[in-house]
Every structure is written in structure tokens, then in C-alpha cells.
Design a protein around this motif. Structure first.
Motif, mmCIF file in Angstrom:
data_model
loop_
_atom_site.group_PDB
_atom_site.id
_atom_site.type_symbol
_atom_site.label_atom_id
_atom_site.label_comp_id
_atom_site.label_asym_id
_atom_site.label_seq_id
_atom_site.Cartn_x
_atom_site.Cartn_y
_atom_site.Cartn_z
ATOM 1 N N SER A 502 0.839 -1.199 0.000
ATOM 2 C CA SER A 502 0.000 0.000 0.000
ATOM 3 C C SER A 502 0.872 1.246 0.000
ATOM 4 C CB SER A 502 -0.911 0.007 1.226
ATOM 5 O OG SER A 502 -1.792 -1.093 1.209
ATOM 6 N N LEU A 503 0.282 2.353 -0.400
ATOM 7 C CA LEU A 503 0.980 3.634 -0.341
ATOM 8 C C LEU A 503 1.141 4.075 1.099
ATOM 9 C CD1 LEU A 503 -0.822 5.584 -3.227
ATOM 10 C CD2 LEU A 503 1.474 4.590 -3.278
ATOM 11 N N PRO A 504 2.186 4.828 1.423
ATOM 12 C CA PRO A 504 2.368 5.311 2.811
ATOM 13 C C PRO A 504 1.189 6.124 3.314
ATOM 14 C CG PRO A 504 4.376 5.614 1.540
ATOM 15 C CD PRO A 504 3.322 5.179 0.563
ATOM 16 N N GLU A 505 0.515 6.834 2.401
ATOM 17 C CA GLU A 505 -0.618 7.656 2.828
ATOM 18 C C GLU A 505 -1.914 6.859 2.863
ATOM 19 O OE1 GLU A 505 -0.764 11.215 0.530
ATOM 20 O OE2 GLU A 505 1.314 11.785 1.005
ATOM 21 N N GLY A 506 -1.816 5.530 2.621
ATOM 22 C CA GLY A 506 -2.971 4.656 2.781
ATOM 23 C C GLY A 506 -3.581 4.178 1.494
ATOM 24 N N GLY A 507 -3.937 2.901 1.460
ATOM 25 C CA GLY A 507 -4.654 2.328 0.331
ATOM 26 C C GLY A 507 -3.749 1.820 -0.779
ATOM 27 N N THR A 508 -4.315 0.934 -1.595
ATOM 28 C CA THR A 508 -3.619 0.424 -2.774
ATOM 29 C C THR A 508 -3.726 1.440 -3.898
ATOM 30 O OG1 THR A 508 -4.124 -1.859 -2.153
ATOM 31 C CG2 THR A 508 -3.557 -1.455 -4.458
ATOM 32 N N PHE A 509 -2.645 1.615 -4.623
ATOM 33 C CA PHE A 509 -2.653 2.603 -5.705
ATOM 34 C C PHE A 509 -3.545 2.138 -6.844
ATOM 35 C CE2 PHE A 509 -0.992 4.296 -9.722
ATOM 36 C CZ PHE A 509 -1.160 5.650 -9.479
ATOM 37 N N THR A 510 -4.441 3.028 -7.300
ATOM 38 C CA THR A 510 -5.312 2.760 -8.452
ATOM 39 C C THR A 510 -5.426 4.022 -9.299
ATOM 40 O OG1 THR A 510 -7.414 3.494 -7.480
ATOM 41 C CG2 THR A 510 -6.691 1.236 -6.969
ATOM 42 N N ALA A 511 -6.189 3.911 -10.361
ATOM 43 C CA ALA A 511 -6.395 5.057 -11.246
ATOM 44 C C ALA A 511 -7.122 6.199 -10.554
ATOM 45 C CB ALA A 511 -7.177 4.623 -12.489
ATOM 46 N N VAL A 512 -7.880 5.877 -9.496
ATOM 47 C CA VAL A 512 -8.635 6.939 -8.828
ATOM 48 C C VAL A 512 -8.070 7.281 -7.455
ATOM 49 C CG1 VAL A 512 -10.777 6.503 -10.090
ATOM 50 C CG2 VAL A 512 -10.298 5.206 -7.995
ATOM 51 N N THR A 513 -6.840 6.858 -7.199
ATOM 52 C CA THR A 513 -6.159 7.284 -5.969
ATOM 53 C C THR A 513 -6.038 8.809 -5.967
ATOM 54 O OG1 THR A 513 -4.933 5.239 -5.674
ATOM 55 C CG2 THR A 513 -3.958 7.222 -4.744
ATOM 56 N N LYS A 514 -6.287 9.411 -4.802
ATOM 57 C CA LYS A 514 -6.238 10.872 -4.696
ATOM 58 C C LYS A 514 -4.805 11.351 -4.465
ATOM 59 C CE LYS A 514 -10.700 11.410 -5.001
ATOM 60 N NZ LYS A 514 -11.335 12.090 -6.158
ATOM 61 N N LEU A 515 -4.428 12.364 -5.244
ATOM 62 C CA LEU A 515 -3.097 12.975 -5.128
ATOM 63 C C LEU A 515 -3.261 14.475 -4.929
ATOM 64 C CD1 LEU A 515 -1.279 11.133 -8.084
ATOM 65 C CD2 LEU A 515 -1.180 10.550 -5.644
ATOM 66 N N ASN A 516 -2.323 15.083 -4.182
ATOM 67 C CA ASN A 516 -2.371 16.519 -3.926
ATOM 68 C C ASN A 516 -1.562 17.275 -4.966
ATOM 69 O OD1 ASN A 516 -3.972 16.603 -1.547
ATOM 70 N ND2 ASN A 516 -2.230 15.803 -0.382
ATOM 71 N N ASP A 517 -2.268 18.125 -5.684
ATOM 72 C CA ASP A 517 -1.581 18.975 -6.657
ATOM 73 C C ASP A 517 -1.610 20.407 -6.132
ATOM 74 O OD1 ASP A 517 -0.299 19.450 -9.243
ATOM 75 O OD2 ASP A 517 -2.114 20.583 -9.705
ATOM 76 N N VAL A 518 -0.689 20.682 -5.219
ATOM 77 C CA VAL A 518 -0.561 22.015 -4.623
ATOM 78 C C VAL A 518 0.919 22.375 -4.601
ATOM 79 C CG1 VAL A 518 -2.649 21.812 -3.197
ATOM 80 C CG2 VAL A 518 -0.440 21.006 -2.311
ATOM 81 N N PRO A 519 1.259 23.683 -4.545
ATOM 82 C CA PRO A 519 2.677 24.058 -4.458
ATOM 83 C C PRO A 519 3.330 23.405 -3.242
ATOM 84 C CG PRO A 519 1.318 25.971 -4.929
ATOM 85 C CD PRO A 519 0.380 24.859 -4.595
ATOM 86 N N THR A 520 4.423 22.702 -3.466
ATOM 87 C CA THR A 520 5.061 21.937 -2.399
ATOM 88 C C THR A 520 6.573 22.038 -2.529
ATOM 89 O OG1 THR A 520 3.226 20.361 -2.490
ATOM 90 C CG2 THR A 520 5.190 19.671 -1.285
ATOM 91 N N THR A 521 7.253 22.085 -1.390
ATOM 92 C CA THR A 521 8.708 21.987 -1.376
ATOM 93 C C THR A 521 9.079 20.596 -0.896
ATOM 94 O OG1 THR A 521 9.033 24.336 -0.951
ATOM 95 C CG2 THR A 521 10.846 22.858 -0.367
ATOM 96 N N PHE A 522 9.800 19.860 -1.735
ATOM 97 C CA PHE A 522 10.180 18.484 -1.422
ATOM 98 C C PHE A 522 11.633 18.463 -0.941
ATOM 99 C CE2 PHE A 522 6.869 18.351 -4.612
ATOM 100 C CZ PHE A 522 5.994 17.392 -4.115
ATOM 101 N N THR A 523 11.901 17.637 0.049
ATOM 102 C CA THR A 523 13.276 17.490 0.550
ATOM 103 C C THR A 523 13.814 16.132 0.143
ATOM 104 O OG1 THR A 523 12.507 16.582 2.644
ATOM 105 C CG2 THR A 523 12.815 18.970 2.532
ATOM 106 N N PHE A 524 15.135 16.074 -0.062
ATOM 107 C CA PHE A 524 15.784 14.807 -0.396
ATOM 108 C C PHE A 524 17.233 14.867 0.046
ATOM 109 C CE2 PHE A 524 16.418 17.658 -3.909
ATOM 110 C CZ PHE A 524 17.622 17.331 -4.496
ATOM 111 N N ASP A 525 17.953 13.804 -0.193
ATOM 112 C CA ASP A 525 19.347 13.691 0.253
ATOM 113 C C ASP A 525 19.421 13.886 1.766
ATOM 114 O OD1 ASP A 525 22.068 13.309 0.159
ATOM 115 O OD2 ASP A 525 22.524 15.341 -0.560
ATOM 116 N N ASN A 526 18.540 13.129 2.446
ATOM 117 C CA ASN A 526 18.474 13.188 3.918
ATOM 118 C C ASN A 526 18.212 14.602 4.440
ATOM 119 O OD1 ASN A 526 18.944 10.410 4.311
ATOM 120 N ND2 ASN A 526 21.154 10.731 4.025
#
Length: 806
Positions: A502-526
Motif C-alpha cells: 500500500s501507499l504510505p498515505e494509505g490504500g492500494t494505488f489505483t487510477a482513482v487514488t487521490k493525489l495533492n496537486d498544490v505548491p510543495t517543497t520536497f526534501t531529499f538527500d536526507n
């Protein structure tokens, strides 16, 4: 009495005898004569000695050249893929016969024979055929292939014809094309035309026409120019093989000496044959056209044996100044020169005045000048590069090899025409985007790659907008892939779904899984680095379904999914699919890493071919002149994705075509089932496929500046133009719907609710679901509690729904 003359008289007589009547001594003339004779003899002896010295010196030069190997460097003949004939195709027996005739059947029995009997054609390959010697009979009626029967009576579903020759490359130092011909293959009227305009006494003289040389010498002295010809065909051949083109007296002397040697070594027919294969007749793209065999194909699209009188005269007339008399660049000059040759042939009695007048009335009838369409030069360059890497250098340099490739000539023509047409529209958009009167406009480059999605063979390849202008191959140039990489994010999510994760935010991924399309700052490299992407035109859509997010290429929604499934997992799938530069950062979700159009066409085989990645290939086999195998090449295939995950991703890509940014191709008339993705960064991309063709189109600037055109408006129309033309060809007309593998089912989904659609909710789309993950409720239950609706949306209720007919 004294007898005889008086002393004075005797003296006078003696003096007269000694000096003669002119007052000069007789011995003076004798001395001059003897001196002249001696000088003449000495000069003759010196000339003879010098002649003998240089004669034997140039005999050694010629002998050494002959001993070094064949007169001409090896010519690699590059062939297309065999044309597969299938039952049910819209073809006639006459069309099949023409294909075989073009391939060389009947004219070369060692290659193969055919016999046309009404609607039936009997095919029998020879020992030099690409195929085995197994023949077949093909029956056609009403322009449809009804049956194919092997020689042993077994019914066949398909039969491959002999591959057609694309082009022939000479292993010269320069970029040359040459198709070697024998004297017997040269039409008599071509021989007569060349002799009439270039060297009327060719079959009589011993290699040098001294009268013509003397006349030209006088003309050159009077004009103070070295512009007069005077060289025989033998001298022209000597110059072409052994000497530089500089016009100097010393070169002319060497030319004469070598001509004598050639005449002593070869018959007139052999000399003419060498001349016919050596003579330069202009330029085609970046290649020089050497020999009448190549010129026949380049200018008229036919074998040399098929040239008519007017065409033979045109080629003969071009010898003097190929570029000046080019029929493409200067048709009026070419016609005038051709007619002069015809008049010369009348003067030599090679043809009658009536024959000449008929030939003069004939138009040029040139082959289309589009070298990209007819000879696939970017493709051929890649083939040559691969040959150098994969075939022994000695084999390549010293054998006349037959190179069998993946190319479909008809599809190549379609690709080139689509690019030509599409780039005119792109150029117009670029001009409109600039201020009126701007002169420093940069017009973008283009590439198109077409693959068989189930074999990986490159069927067509256009590497730029004009090969004659630029030989840089954009099909193999690495560029940021942009949004056409995004499907690999969704494929990674589906791969984890089929594994039961399952996805970390819950549920099995499908075509109708809800995703957030909002301005976001993503962090990586620890947490040491951040990434803040924006959407196209800075438009954000809030909470959206996965199928909507991909259909409308939403950046932030896609990166949020990439973060949930793991950026490194996304990059790993990309690398396994041939995108070797992919790395595990947030930017990988948006296609920030480089790949070539060929790479991306290969990557999309993963979705089109049940999760199997096929490495794009173009070399099938290398044979020697006798048809013996030098090397065969097997395509590389590897399962990188579960077939269910591949089909589920493909279902999202169908959504792109049907209601997302790919709908441009539907508006342009392509209605067959298809899946694909637009891409827009600094470049414009469109990657999409039907059941039998993958096509990737790229448009961008060589200087990496922003092309400022989206994939939907720049690249997609070229894709549509190509595919609309392709499906009209018999071999690509049988497009089919995509078939789900076991464990996957298609459902109609209500657009508003994301639930199963029923009669009360006609606004719906089709999407595929892993069995057990589809919504459990229909759109008519919209009035039920939010808790129930959420449970239905993620498939947490029972019983399992029934598929809705599509």
C-alpha cells in the motif's frame, strides 16, 4: 697551244662551285642539316628514354594499384527489413511482383525468381536470397491476400519477401555512394550518349586523342586559361583514380602515361565499366554520387538497366559539370544539355533524328528529391557506426557486404513526409511568437523514431529536418525527457500494488487514488536539499485522481506520488527501461534526466509489450556477396515490470489520449486505440503508441534554449500526421484494442465521483484496475454517507463489483 680555261677563269669557276648560286658554301647547309638531324635524333633518344622511364614507372604505379585489391573499395549494400505478406492484407499480386522485381528477382536468378499468373504469384528464392530457398504461392482476389501456400502444400499465415536495397555505401575516405555495375548492365544508349558527348573516338584511339589535346592547348594559350577539356574517357579515368584535379602541364603528362597503361591492361569495355562506376555526378545530401548506377537511383529512382534514352542522355550531359547541370537545381540547363547530347548522338548515327525528337519531348521525370524519405540517411549512418563497432574491420573494408536492417522503406517515407509537413507548422508558430520583423529567429530541430513495440526493431528514423544541411543525428542526442518520463512514476506505484504493498498515505494505488496537486517543497538527500517545482503555467488543481494527474501532466501531484513510492525506485525502473541517466531525486519524477528519442521509444516498449523492455535495434544480419552469414544479431529483451503493472500504466496513458493533453491527435483524425504522453520542458515531446507502432517525436533547439512550444501543440500533430499515414499502409492497418492480462479488468468510471459509472452517470471514462481494487459502489449511490463513499472509493467493501461493459 694551251688547252683549258685561262687561270683566272678556272679560279672563278672553282669559287662558284664552292659557294653555289646563293653565295653560301654548300658545306654550311650540310652542317646545319647534319646538326638538325643529330639534335632531332638526340631529342628523340632523350624523349624515348624519358618515355620508357616514365612508361615503366607508371606501369609500376598501375600494377601496384591493381595488386592492392579491387579497383573500387568495398561497397556495403544496406537492405531494408523483409516485407511481410499476411492473409487478409489489401494487396494485389501485381504489387507483390513489383516488389520482387525491384529486389532483383528474375533479373538475377541467383537471388530468386517469380511467376505472375493472374491473381496468383509463385515465388522461388535463389541461393543468394536472404531467406532459405523455400518458395510459396500467394493468391489474391479483389485486392486482398486470400491464401499463402508453401511449396510442400502447407497453408501459411504469412510470407516474407526479399528485402529491398536502401542504399550502397562505398568505404572511400570521403562520404560517397556507389552502386557497382558491369558493362553488360549498362544500357547501350547510355554508352552511346557518353561517347557522343565526351569522346567520340573512344573505341578507336589508344587512350589519348592528340589532335584534341593540341586544339585545347591552342585555346588555353589564347585565352590564358586552363579551361579546355580534350581528355579522353581513359584520361578522365586515369585522373580520377590516380591524380589530383589540379590543371597543370605535368599532371597532363602523367595522365597520358597512365592512360597508356590502362589501355594496355584493360579492354575498352573494361575501361568504360570502370569509368561508369567512378565518374562523379553531383551530390545527394552530404554524399557524393559516384557512378551511373548510383546516379540512376538518385535522379530517377530506378535501376540503371531501366533508363530510357532521354534519361541516359541527361546523365551523360551532367558529366562535364555535375552541379551546374543538376536537374534539381537547374532544370532548364539540364534539359538544354540533355538535348545537346541527343543531337550529338544523331551526329554519331547512334540514334535517328526521330528518336532524338521523341526523347527531347520527354519531361525530366525525376525521383522525389527527399533523400530523408528515400534513403534514410540518419538511419544508414547509425547502421554504419554499428558495423564499425561490431564487425571485423577487415571484413568491412575488403568485402562487398550485404547489410540487412530493421527499416521499413514505406514507413520511412511516411515519417519523412510527416516531419516535413509538421515542421512547416512549427516554423509558423515560432515566427508568430517573435516580434514582427525579427531576423534572428532560431528554428528548432526535430526527430522521429518509430518502433515495432513487440520486436524493438526501428522501423523508421528521422534524425533532423534536413540531412543535406546537417548530419547531426538528433534521434541519438541526449535531451531532458520532460513529462514523457512521468508514466514511470505511476508504473512504479502499480508495481508495488501488484506486490500487495500500500501507499504510505494509505490504500492500494489505483487510477482513482487521490493525489495533492498544490505548491510543495520536497526534501531529499536526507533533508540536505530541497526542490520546489511549479506546474505548467502555474496552474494547480488541488486534490485530483491519479488518472487525471497524468492526463493533465500535473507536476506536484506526480512528485508527491514519486515521494510515496520512493524516488530511487522510480529511477531504478527508468534505468531498467533504458534511461540510464535516471537518479533518485524528486526531479526524476519530472523527467529532468537525459535520454535520446531512441532510448525513449525503447522505454515505452515496457508499457506496450507486457512489461518486457526491448532494446531498439536496427542490424539484423550481415552477409557476404554469396549470401553466407558473416554475423547475425539477436535483439535484447528483459522483463522489467509485471505485465499487470504495465497494462495498468497503459490504461492511464490511454486516458492522456482520450481526455488529457493528448486529445490533439484525436482532433487531427487518429481514432485507433492508443496510449501516450506529452512532454514539455525546454523541448517538446510526444511519445505514444498503438497496438503495432510506437512513435516518439522530439522538437528542440540545438543551443538548448527554450523552444517555448508544448508537446501537445508542436510534437503531437507530427505524431498524428505520421500515424494517420501509417495506418493506411497494409502492414499497419490492423490496429487493435489493448487486451488486459489475467488479473486486470477494465471499468467505466464516473468522472465526478470516481465511482463505477451506471446509466445515471453518463459522463465517464474507462480505466483498468487490478482485480479487487476497483471502487465497490456506483455513482448512483452519491447520496450515501461520506464514510461509506470513502470506503467504496478505496475498495474496502464487499461484495466485488461486476465489470461494466465498455
Amino acid at each position: 697551244m694551251r688547252v683549258g680555261p685561262a687561270p683566272g677563269t678556272r679560279l672563278t669557276l672553282a669559287v662558284k662551285v664552292k659557294y653555289g648560286s646563293g653565295g653560301k658554301p654548300r658545306g654550311f647547309f650540310s652542317s646545319i642539316f647534319r646538326g638538325v638531324v643529330v639534335l632531332a635524333l638526340a631529342g628523340l633518344l632523350v624523349f624515348t628514354a624519358v618515355f620508357i622511364y616514365y612508361y615503366f614507372q607508371y606501369e609500376k604505379v598501375v600494377d601496384d594499384r591493381l595488386a592492392a585489391g579491387p579497383i573500387f573499395n568495398s561497397v556495403a549494400q544496406i537492405y531494408a527489413a523483409p516485407h511481410e505478406i499476411r492473409t487478409g492484407q489489401h494487396l494485389t499480386a501485381g504489387y507483390i511482383a513489383q516488389q520482387l522485381r525491384t529486389a532483383g528477382y528474375n533479373s538475377n536468378p541467383e537471388l530468386g525468381k517469380f511467376e505472375l499468373k493472374g491473381d496468383n504469384i509463385l515465388i522461388k528464392p535463389g541461393r543468394q536470397s536472404y531467406h532459405s530457398t523455400d518458395g510459396a504461392t500467394i493468391n489474391t482476389q479483389d485486392n486482398i491476400v486470400q491464401s499463402i501456400t508453401a511449396e510442400n502444400g502447407v497453408a501459411l499465415r504469412s510470407y516474407e519477401l526479399e528485402p529491398l536495397l536502401i542504399t550502397a555505401l562505398s568505404e572511400d575516405k570521403g562520404r560517397a555512394k556507389r552502386r557497382l555495375v558491369t558493362y553488360k548492365e549498362i544500357p547501350p544508349h547510355l554508352v552511346q550518349a557518353v561517347v557522343a558527348i565526351e569522346d567520340r573516338r573512344f573505341f578507336e584511339h589508344s587512350g589519348v586523342n592528340f589532335v584534341r589535346i593540341a586544339k585545347c592547348a591552342v585555346v588555353d594559350v589564347v585565352s590564358h586559361k586552363m579551361s579546355c577539356g580534350g581528355s579522353t574517357l581513359t584520361q578522365q579515368l586515369a585522373r580520377g583514380f590516380f591524380l589530383s584535379p589540379d590543371k597543370k602541364i605535368t599532371r597532363k603528362l602523367r595522365e597520358i602515361m597512365i592512360s597508356f597503361q590502362l589501355e594496355s591492361h584493360f579492354s575498352k569495355q573494361q575501361i568504360f565499366e570502370m569509368y561508369a562506376n567512378q565518374i562523379n555526378l553531383g551530390q545527394r545530401g552530404s554524399f557524393s554520387i559516384n557512378g551511373f548506377g548510383e546516379a540512376s537511383q538518385a535522379f530517377f529512382g530506378k535501376d540503371i538497366k531501366q533508363l530510357d534514352l532521354a534519361q541516359a542522355a541527361l546523365l551523360a550531359g551532367m558529366i562535364q559539370r555535375p552541379n551546374y547541370f543538376s536537374p534539381y537545381k537547374h532544370p532548364e540547363r539540364a534539359l538544354e544539355r540533355r538535348n545537346l547530347v541527343l543531337d550529338s548522338m544523331v551526329e554519331t548515327t547512334a540514334i535517328t533524328t526521330t528518336e532524338a525528337e521523341h526523347a527531347k519531348a520527354e519531361p525530366l521525370k525525376l525521383a522525389p528529391p527527399n533523400v530523408d524519405a528515400s534513403e534514410a540517411p540518419y538511419f544508414v549512418d547509425l547502421v554504419h557506426d554499428q558495423l564499425v563497432q561490431r564487425v571485423n574491420d577487415q571484413d568491412l573494408a575488403h568485402q562487398s557486404l550485404r547489410i540487412y536492417t530493421s527499416l521499413d522503406p514505406e514507413l520511412q517515407r511516411v515519417a519523412s513526409e510527416a516531419v516535413d509537413m509538421g515542421m512547416k507548422n512549427v516554423d509558423e508558430m515560432v515566427r508568430k511568437a517573435h516580434k514582427k520583423g525579427a531576423t534572428d529567429i532560431t528554428y528548432p530541430q526535430v526527430s522521429l523514431v518509430a518502433l515495432n513495440p513487440h520486436t524493438g526493431q526501428i522501423l523508421a528514423l528521422v534524425g533532423g529536418r534536413n540531412y543535406g544541411v546537417s548530419q547531426y543525428n538528433h534521434a541519438t542526442a541526449k535531451r531532458p525527457t520532460g513529462s514523457i518520463f512521468k508514466p514511470f512514476v505511476y508504473a512504479t506505484a502499480y508495481a508495488q500494488s501488484v506486490e500487495g504493498r500500500s501507499l504510505p498515505e494509505g490504500g492500494t494505488f489505483t487510477a482513482v487514488t487521490k493525489l495533492n496537486d498544490v505548491p510543495t517543497t520536497f526534501t531529499f538527500d536526507n533533508g540536505r536539499q530541497t526542490y520546489s517545482p511549479g506546474n505548467y503555467k502555474d496552474e494547480y488543481h488541488g486534490v485530483v485522481t491519479a488518472i487525471y494527474a497524468l492526463a493533465h501532466s500535473l507536476n506536484n501531484a506526480t512528485i508527491s506520488l514519486g515521494q510515496q513510492v520512493g524516488f530511487e525506485n522510480v529511477a531504478a525502473l527508468g534505468r531498467a527501461s533504458g534511461i540510464s541517466a535516471a537518479r533518485g531525486t524528486p526531479a526524476v519524477s519530472l523527467g529532468s534526466y537525459d535520454a535520446t528519442p531512441v532510448d525513449m521509444a525503447g522505454a515505452y516498449t515496457v508499457f506496450a509489450n507486457n512489461g518486457v523492455h526491448l532494446n531498439p535495434w536496427m542490424l539484423a544480419s550481415v552477409r557476404n556477396a554469396n549470401g553466407d552469414i558473416v554475423a547475425d544479431f539477436a535483439p535484447e529483451a528483459r522483463q522489467v515490470l509485471d505485465p499487470r503493472a504495465a497494462y495498468l500504466t497503459q490504461s492511464l496513458l490511454e486516458g492522456v489520449m482520450n481526455f488529457g493533453y493528448g486529445t490533439a491527435v484525436r482532433k487531427l483524425g487518429f481514432t485507433a486505440p492508443a496510449a501516450g504522453k506529452t512532454g514539455t520542458s525546454h523541448d517538446a515531446w510526444f511519445a505514444a503508441y498503438s497496438s503495432n507502432l510506437i512513435c516518439v517525436v522530439w522538437i528542440g533547439n540545438d543551443d538548448y534554449t527554450d523552444v517555448k512550444l508544448s508537446g501537445a501543440i508542436a510534437a503531437a500533430p507530427i505524431w498524428a500526421e505520421f500515424m494517420n499515414r501509417a495506418v493506411k499502409l497494409p502492414q499497419y492497418s490492423d490496429t487493435k484494442p489493448f487486451t488486459p492480462p489475467d488479473g486486470v479488468t477494465n471499468y467505466r468510471i464516473d468522472t465526478a465521483s470516481g465511482l463505477l459509472a451506471d446509466a445515471s452517470c453518463p459522463n465517464a471514462f474507462t480505466a483498468a484496475f487490478l482485480n479487487g481494487t476497483a471502487p465497490q459502489s456506483t455513482c448512483s449511490r452519491m447520496g450515501e454517507s461520506p464514510q461509506t463513499l470513502v470506503q467504496d472509493l478505496y475498495g474496502n467493501t464487499a461484495p466485488a463489483p461486476q465489470p461494466v461493459p465498455q
